[in-house]
Design an enzyme around this catalytic site. Structure first.
Site, PDB file in Angstrom:
ATOM      1  N   HIS A  70       0.808  -1.214   0.000  1.00  0.00           N
ATOM      2  CA  HIS A  70       0.000   0.000   0.000  1.00  0.00           C
ATOM      3  C   HIS A  70       0.843   1.265   0.000  1.00  0.00           C
ATOM      4  CE1 HIS A  70      -3.430  -2.278  -0.309  1.00  0.00           C
ATOM      5  NE2 HIS A  70      -4.272  -1.529   0.367  1.00  0.00           N
ATOM      6  N   ASP A 103      -6.047   4.679  10.046  1.00  0.00           N
ATOM      7  CA  ASP A 103      -7.466   4.786   9.679  1.00  0.00           C
ATOM      8  C   ASP A 103      -7.943   3.541   8.935  1.00  0.00           C
ATOM      9  OD1 ASP A 103      -7.456   7.275  10.730  1.00  0.00           O
ATOM     10  OD2 ASP A 103      -7.293   8.323   8.818  1.00  0.00           O
ATOM     11  N   GLU A 134      -9.995  13.546  15.077  1.00  0.00           N
ATOM     12  CA  GLU A 134      -9.496  13.822  13.725  1.00  0.00           C
ATOM     13  C   GLU A 134     -10.283  15.008  13.150  1.00  0.00           C
ATOM     14  OE1 GLU A 134      -8.892  10.848  10.809  1.00  0.00           O
ATOM     15  OE2 GLU A 134      -7.632   9.596  12.092  1.00  0.00           O
TER      16      GLU A 134
HETATM   17  P1  FAD Z   1       4.250  -1.672   2.054  1.00  0.00           P
HETATM   18  O1  FAD Z   1       3.698  -0.611   1.214  1.00  0.00           O
HETATM   19  O2  FAD Z   1       4.273  -3.020   1.499  1.00  0.00           O
HETATM   20  O3  FAD Z   1       5.713  -1.253   2.552  1.00  0.00           O
HETATM   21  C1  FAD Z   1       5.995   0.053   2.974  1.00  0.00           C
HETATM   22  C2  FAD Z   1       7.489   0.221   3.288  1.00  0.00           C
HETATM   23  O4  FAD Z   1       7.814  -0.546   4.423  1.00  0.00           O
HETATM   24  C3  FAD Z   1       8.407  -0.274   2.169  1.00  0.00           C
HETATM   25  O5  FAD Z   1       9.591   0.473   2.192  1.00  0.00           O
HETATM   26  C4  FAD Z   1       8.691  -1.691   2.578  1.00  0.00           C
HETATM   27  O6  FAD Z   1       9.902  -2.178   2.044  1.00  0.00           O
HETATM   28  C5  FAD Z   1       8.740  -1.567   4.090  1.00  0.00           C
HETATM   29  N1  FAD Z   1       8.307  -2.777   4.761  1.00  0.00           N
HETATM   30  C6  FAD Z   1       7.175  -3.488   4.560  1.00  0.00           C
HETATM   31  N2  FAD Z   1       7.126  -4.522   5.410  1.00  0.00           N
HETATM   32  C7  FAD Z   1       8.247  -4.444   6.158  1.00  0.00           C
HETATM   33  C8  FAD Z   1       8.781  -5.215   7.210  1.00  0.00           C
HETATM   34  N3  FAD Z   1       8.159  -6.294   7.673  1.00  0.00           N
HETATM   35  N4  FAD Z   1       9.957  -4.843   7.747  1.00  0.00           N
HETATM   36  C9  FAD Z   1      10.616  -3.755   7.302  1.00  0.00           C
HETATM   37  N5  FAD Z   1      10.168  -2.994   6.303  1.00  0.00           N
HETATM   38  C10 FAD Z   1       8.996  -3.330   5.748  1.00  0.00           C
HETATM   39  N6  FAD Z   1      -0.730   5.434   7.317  1.00  0.00           N
HETATM   40  C11 FAD Z   1      -0.913   5.955   8.537  1.00  0.00           C
HETATM   41  O7  FAD Z   1       0.042   6.158   9.271  1.00  0.00           O
HETATM   42  N7  FAD Z   1      -2.173   6.279   8.973  1.00  0.00           N
HETATM   43  C12 FAD Z   1      -3.280   6.029   8.248  1.00  0.00           C
HETATM   44  O8  FAD Z   1      -4.374   6.311   8.694  1.00  0.00           O
HETATM   45  C13 FAD Z   1      -3.113   5.453   6.966  1.00  0.00           C
HETATM   46  N8  FAD Z   1      -4.174   5.178   6.199  1.00  0.00           N
HETATM   47  C14 FAD Z   1      -3.992   4.584   4.984  1.00  0.00           C
HETATM   48  C15 FAD Z   1      -5.104   4.283   4.198  1.00  0.00           C
HETATM   49  C16 FAD Z   1      -4.958   3.674   2.973  1.00  0.00           C
HETATM   50  C17 FAD Z   1      -6.178   3.336   2.143  1.00  0.00           C
HETATM   51  C18 FAD Z   1      -3.647   3.400   2.489  1.00  0.00           C
HETATM   52  C19 FAD Z   1      -3.455   2.785   1.144  1.00  0.00           C
HETATM   53  C20 FAD Z   1      -2.528   3.730   3.235  1.00  0.00           C
HETATM   54  C21 FAD Z   1      -2.694   4.329   4.496  1.00  0.00           C
HETATM   55  N9  FAD Z   1      -1.602   4.657   5.294  1.00  0.00           N
HETATM   56  C22 FAD Z   1      -1.797   5.186   6.527  1.00  0.00           C
HETATM   57  C23 FAD Z   1      -0.228   4.522   4.790  1.00  0.00           C
HETATM   58  C24 FAD Z   1       0.364   3.198   5.167  1.00  0.00           C
HETATM   59  O9  FAD Z   1       0.657   3.159   6.540  1.00  0.00           O
HETATM   60  C25 FAD Z   1       1.663   2.996   4.419  1.00  0.00           C
HETATM   61  O10 FAD Z   1       1.422   3.116   3.039  1.00  0.00           O
HETATM   62  C26 FAD Z   1       2.266   1.651   4.707  1.00  0.00           C
HETATM   63  O11 FAD Z   1       3.583   1.633   4.212  1.00  0.00           O
HETATM   64  C27 FAD Z   1       1.496   0.586   4.010  1.00  0.00           C
HETATM   65  O12 FAD Z   1       1.699  -0.620   4.642  1.00  0.00           O
HETATM   66  P2  FAD Z   1       1.965  -1.926   3.806  1.00  0.00           P
HETATM   67  O13 FAD Z   1       1.850  -3.008   4.798  1.00  0.00           O
HETATM   68  O14 FAD Z   1       1.143  -2.039   2.595  1.00  0.00           O
HETATM   69  O15 FAD Z   1       3.501  -1.684   3.453  1.00  0.00           O
END
Ligand code: FAD
Length: 523
Positions: free
Chosen positions: A105, A166, A277
């Protein structure tokens, strides 16, 4: 057989050309021959997939796409350690990098690895989630677990994590690598303030436990560390007793200063609310009608007479957790707290929903957007942390001026207390004690060249950033080292030092584009 001097010369030239082509190919492909087979030969319980890699070149942002060489589906932390150690032993010459992918994400390819190895963290089962009850409850989870699954599991014990995002369909490793911010952060801090222990695979392939007491430098490096120092394979998350229900409240303001004053007062006093919020609406009509499906107006007659008339409106959103037997006391407390606010009286809307429904609220929108084909579109989001002293000039310059409507997506805005953040983590924050999260959550219409197209939205983002305002990007995205350096400011040297300690070859998280893996070729 003998060759003439001319033939020898031609042969030499030809060999040099072939050699140069070989080197050029080697560089352009970045994959020395033998790498796939050396990965295949690793003694791991999971497996590498070299064919079905396209999904790992996609993310929620939908604008960056880097195809990896392979996707690792690990069965244990040891699979990850074996892979990273193997790449570490190859030295800088392999140019092979590793990106952990949570739920993908990210917005700008942060979880991608061009011709590298992407680790599909969601296939890391770890041991079963373990909930520990008692005075200081916690849960041990895998770095690839989704927060929604943690919620379901902990609720079986009447418990839940304290701090959320969120949207809950994100992984533990993904949010802990950033911060994890939502309406509970003013009270509990972000998710990175609510972790006790981590298990991490460093850029040298070592599996290390870390916490405030054990390997504390690694612990704080990894929290908010953008995946640069290690891959989080397990985490111990703090829990609290979970409520059954949530009183969910929305009120409107036309004046930003009044809105911000109320928000700041709510986060500074011993707040009666559990979640605070807010969001901005510019040039929207028929707004309150949309709310009626999920919220009840306190005064239906007055609410029906309220007209937004295209004005910029600021919505304060509050939540109070409760159990059904406490309803009378909670109602009294909420009424008393609301009476001290300065919102437009006719715009008080309330709702009571189960706790799980409140926390998983964005998923309802996801289902709807997916059904309309509007989820997998480009998302040129911009997330900013803005110091309190600059928020008024920011609001004046941006809301209604740079942005003249919010039809491309919501804008969230709410303050948090810096005292709830640990300054030993890698997270980068504005200088002041209170700062605002302002999130422009825009969606673009693919291929549109109009005001809903990606180019237009990106140009607005650039204008917003040009203002300065002492902002720090949250979920940062930069293309040059100079930009990263100024993002980190005084923290840059420590960040580089930590990188050289835990991932000296810059193998991890190449998609953040902060460091580049060293190149051995010196032609
Ligand atoms: P990824 O996108 O897969 O990874 C993100 C980063 O972290 C990359 O650099 C990856 O290499 C690294 N990573 C992933 N897993 C690990 C691991 N196990 N160890 C070390 N590094 C790792 N964020 C907020 O803070 N608050 C919110 O309310 C919020 N709402 C969101 C709502 C939506 C609909 C979306 C799409 C995103 C939202 N986000 C929010 C952002 C979200 O926290 C970040 O985009 C987060 O990186 C997504 O998590 P993911 O698990 O998909 O990680």
């Amino acid at each position: 057989m003998s060759f003439s001097p001319q033939q020898k010369m031609n042969f030499l030239r030809c060999s040099i050309v072939l050699f140069l082509i070989y080197i050029a190919l080697k560089i352009s492909l970045c994959v020395p021959p033998g790498i796939p087979s050396s990965l295949k030969a690793l003694p791991i319980a999971g497996h590498f997939d070299f064919e079905h890699v396209h999904h790992a070149a996609k993310d929620f942002g939908n604008t960056y796409s880097f195809l990896p060489l392979a996707v690792l589906h690990p069965k244990s932390a040891s699979d990850i350690a074996t892979t990273v150690k193997h790449i570490w032993h190859m030295g800088p010459g392999s140019r092979l990098t590793v990106a952990a992918r949570g739920h993908g994400h990210s917005l700008q390819g942060q979880a991608q690895a061009h011709r590298g190895v992407v680790i599909n963290m969601e296939s890391l089962p770890g041991s079963k989630m373990q909930v520990h009850t008692g005075n200081f409850p916690y849960v041990d989870v895998s770095g690839g677990d989704l927060w929604i699954n943690i919620l379901h599991e902990t609720l079986k014990h009447g418990l839940a994590p304290k701090s959320w995002t969120d949207y809950l369909h994100l992984t533990v490793g993904g949010t802990l690598s950033n911060a994890g911010i939502s309406g509970q952060a003013f009270r509990h801090g972000p998710q990175i303030s609510n972790v006790h222990q981590l298990e991490v695979v460093t850029g040298k392939g070592e599996v290390m436990r870390c916490s405030e007491k054990q390997n504390s430098d690694l612990f704080y490096s990894v929290l908010g560390g953008l995946g640069q120092f290690g891959i989080i394979t397990r985490a111990r998350i703090l829990l609290e007793p979970a409520p059954k229900m949530v009183k969910w409240i929305r009120v409107l303001y036309t004046d930003f200063a009044t809105f911000a004053r109320d928000q700041e007062r709510l986060i500074s006093v011993k707040s009666r609310f559990d979640y605070i919020e807010g969001f901005v609406m510019i040039n929207r009509t028929g707004l309150l009608n949309n709310w009626r499906s999920s919220f009840n107006p306190k005064d239906p007659v007055q609410a029906s007479q309220f007209k937004s008339d295209g004005r910029t409106l600021f919505c304060l959103e509050l939540a109070k957790y409760f159990n059904p037997e406490e309803i009378a006391v909670v109602n009294e407390e909420v009424t008393s707290s609301l009476s001290q606010l300065n919102h437009i009286p006719s715009t008080l809307f309330q709702s009571e929903v189960p706790y799980i429904e409140f926390l998983d609220r964005v998923h309802i929108s996801e289902i709807k957007l997916r059904s309309e084909g509007l989820w997998e579109v480009p998302h040129p989001w911009l997330n900013l942390l803005i110091p309190r002293s600059k928020i008024h000039s920011f609001a004046q310059q941006v809301f209604g001026n740079i942005l003249t409507n919010t039809s491309n997506g919501p804008i969230l805005i709410y303050p948090v207390n810096k005292s709830k953040w640990d300054n030993r983590t890698s997270a980068v924050l504005p200088e002041e004690d209170v700062f605002y999260l302002v999130a422009f959550l825009t969606s673009a219409v693919p291929c549109s060249r109009g005001s809903d197209g990606i180019e237009h939205i990106l140009s607005l983002n650039r204008r917003i950033l040009e203002g300065g305002f002492g902002v720090k990007q949250y979920l940062p995205h930069y293309s040059t080292k100079g930009e990263w350096r100024s993002h980190f400011g005084p923290q840059w040297e420590a960040f580089v030092q930590r990188k050289s300690t835990y991932d000296p070859l810059a193998i991890l998280a190449p998609g953040q584009r902060i460091f580049q893996k060293a190149t051995p070729f010196s032609l």
